[in-house]
Design an enzyme around this catalytic site. Sequence first.
Site, PDB file in Angstrom:
ATOM      1  N   HIS A 126       0.821  -1.219   0.000  1.00 34.70           N
ATOM      2  CA  HIS A 126       0.000   0.000   0.000  1.00 34.70           C
ATOM      3  C   HIS A 126       0.854   1.268   0.000  1.00 34.70           C
ATOM      4  O   HIS A 126       0.319   2.369  -0.027  1.00 34.70           O
ATOM      5  CB  HIS A 126      -0.928   0.026   1.221  1.00 34.70           C
TER       6      HIS A 126
HETATM    7 ZN   LIG Z   1      -3.745  -7.448   2.812  1.00 34.06          ZN
END
Ligand SMILES: [Zn+2]
Length: 334
Positions: A126
């Site tokens: 992320h």
């Molecule tokens: Zn994940």
Amino acid sequence: MGLEKLHPFDAGKWGKVIGFLKARKQGACFVVSEEKLLSDSMLVEAREASEEDLLVVHTRRYLNELKWSFAVATITEIPPVIFLPNFLVQRKVLRPLRTQTGGTIMAGKLAMERGWAINVGGGFHHCSSDRGGGFCAYADITLAIKVPERFLFERVEGISRATIVDLDAHQGNGHERDFMGDSRVYILDVYNRHIYPGDGFAKQAIRRKVELEWGTEDDEYLTKVERNLERALREHPPDVLVYNAGTDILEGDRLGGLSISPQGIVKRDELVFRVVRSQQVPILMVTSGGYQKRTARIIADSILNLYNLGLIGPEPSDVSAQNSDTPLLPPEVP
Ligand SMILES: [Zn+2]
């Protein structure tokens, strides 16, 4: 420091995986071949990524942001970190993450040299060059492709294409943002469509997108992974493949929302290695999300399964032994 108790993570996961593999090695009931798994020639200790490494991808501004405890608390989602002086945040929170990041970079280099490598940590998918989030503070997947880029893409003839196969339950928006518009990097992402991060902008960078529904089970999952992986490799035969092997697809994972059995995870890793290695594509695996109590056991079982099937193992090695003198970064290309 007890911080790990304040987090949905099993922060001991990575050490436990190694511990299980070592326990196997010592167990009397296991076959000889497994003893070789953790022989010194197969274990490499990760070293912390340096600022120079990190700056290959990250902006100076982002790295400066990590000097603020509040920013780190937000990115790692450990609120009490706000109250820690930053030198402790650096030492207790960020340094271990930088070491995992160094591990991914080193594993990329090893994969190119001997066909495969597994970083027992990493997979911070992320995080992008200028933004952390979702527990991820460094963009290790982007770094694994870009740090050796000068080395891989320029010095070794014919290496210019990479594929990321992201099978964590969450969309890998970090590397997707980083490789937006870069036709050399092909991204296959299989994730639960209803959960974090739902990053519509980042989705534009996915070349093959498989969106799953709540509670998807083994048969459907494995069929979709296999079919899409084979097509991805046909559409874009890469020189190296990064496999983000998140285990938060496991049944009972509150964040992942899928329903894959432990055996399903072992099968998944097996099929990825089988398909990728049969095409002589070097593969780098990172373990990414998945933090239930039984996760470490499953990862260790999966690695042993790969080993027993001959999908990983000691190569006919003149593999340059990685010791603490080996730089993470190859020498600068003029
Ligand atoms: Zn994940």
